[in-house]
Design a protein around this motif. Structure first.
Motif, PDB file in Angstrom:
ATOM      1  N   TYR A   1       0.765  -1.154   0.068  1.00 15.09           N
ATOM      2  CA  TYR A   1       0.050   0.005  -0.089  1.00 15.09           C
ATOM      3  C   TYR A   1       1.021   1.032   0.066  1.00 15.09           C
ATOM      4  N   ARG A   2       1.871   1.323   0.948  1.00 10.04           N
ATOM      5  CA  ARG A   2       2.757   2.556   1.029  1.00 10.04           C
ATOM      6  C   ARG A   2       3.395   2.821  -0.412  1.00 10.04           C
ATOM      7  N   GLU A   3       3.833   1.423  -0.895  1.00  8.64           N
ATOM      8  CA  GLU A   3       4.499   1.864  -2.194  1.00  8.64           C
ATOM      9  C   GLU A   3       3.691   2.123  -3.448  1.00  8.64           C
ATOM     10  N   GLY A   4       2.541   1.728  -3.425  1.00  8.34           N
ATOM     11  CA  GLY A   4       1.436   1.977  -4.488  1.00  8.34           C
ATOM     12  C   GLY A   4       1.429   0.898  -5.421  1.00  8.34           C
ATOM     13  N   LYS A   5       2.074  -0.263  -5.046  1.00 14.72           N
ATOM     14  CA  LYS A   5       1.804  -1.259  -5.975  1.00 14.72           C
ATOM     15  C   LYS A   5       2.171  -2.749  -5.085  1.00 14.72           C
TER      16      LYS A   5
END
Length: 147
Positions: free
Chosen positions: A140-144
Motif C-alpha cells: 500500500y505504501r509503495e502503491g503497488k
C-alpha cells in the motif's frame, strides 16, 4: 491509539466491508459516498452501534448516504472460502493503525479503502488476504504489490 479507538476502527472497517458486500460496491466507493465527516460520525457512534446488528446499521448507512447497488461482486464467483467481513475489517483496522499519523486515522482509512490495495484484497480468488499484514501495508505504501 487507545484500545477503544482500535475497537471503533475495527468496527467501522468491518462495517464498510459489510456494506461493500451487501451493495456490491468497491470499498472506495463506499467511503467516498460516506465522506470524511460521515466516517468521523461512524467512529463517534461506533461504541453505541456495536450493540446493534451489522444489518441494521448497514441499512441505515446505505439509506442515509444514498448508496446504490453496484456491480462489484466479490463473492458469487469465488472458488475458495471467503474471509468474513470481520476478518477483512480487522486487516484494514491494523493497516489504519500502522499507516496513519496520530490524529489523521480517519483520513488514512479513506485513503486505504480508496487505494488499489482495497480491490486487490477484495479479490477472494487470490491469496492476497492471507499474506503477511506487513506485506500488504508496504505494498500500500509503495502503491503497488511488491515482488
Amino acid at each position: 491509539m487507545t484500545e477503544k479507538e482500535r475497537n471503533d476502527y475495527f468496527y467501522v472497517c468491518a462495517l464498510i466491508e459489510y456494506i461493500g458486500r451487501e451493495t456490491r460496491n468497491h470499498r472506495g466507493d463506499i467511503v467516498r459516498a460516506i465522506g470524511i465527516k460521515g466516517i468521523e460520525k461512524l467512529l463517534r457512534d461506533a461504541e453505541v452501534n456495536h450493540c446493534l446488528s451489522f444489518e441494521q446499521v448497514s441499512d441505515e448507512v446505505i439509506s442515509y448516504y444514498g448508496i446504490e447497488q453496484g456491480d462489484f461482486d466479490t463473492l458469487s464467483g469465488c472458488k475458495y472460502s471467503v474471509p468474513s467481513y470481520l476478518d477483512i475489517g480487522k486487516l484494514y483496522s491494523i493497516m489504519v493503525e500502522d499507516c496513519a499519523e496520530p490524529g489523521k486515522e480517519a483520513e488514512e482509512l479513506m485513503k486505504i479503502f480508496s487505494s488499489f490495495i482495497s480491490d486487490a484484497i477484495s479479490n477472494f480468488n487470490s491469496d492476497l488476504y492471507y499474506q503477511n499484514p506487513d506485506y500488504l501495508e508496504w505494498s500500500y505504501r509503495e502503491g503497488k504489490l511488491l515482488d
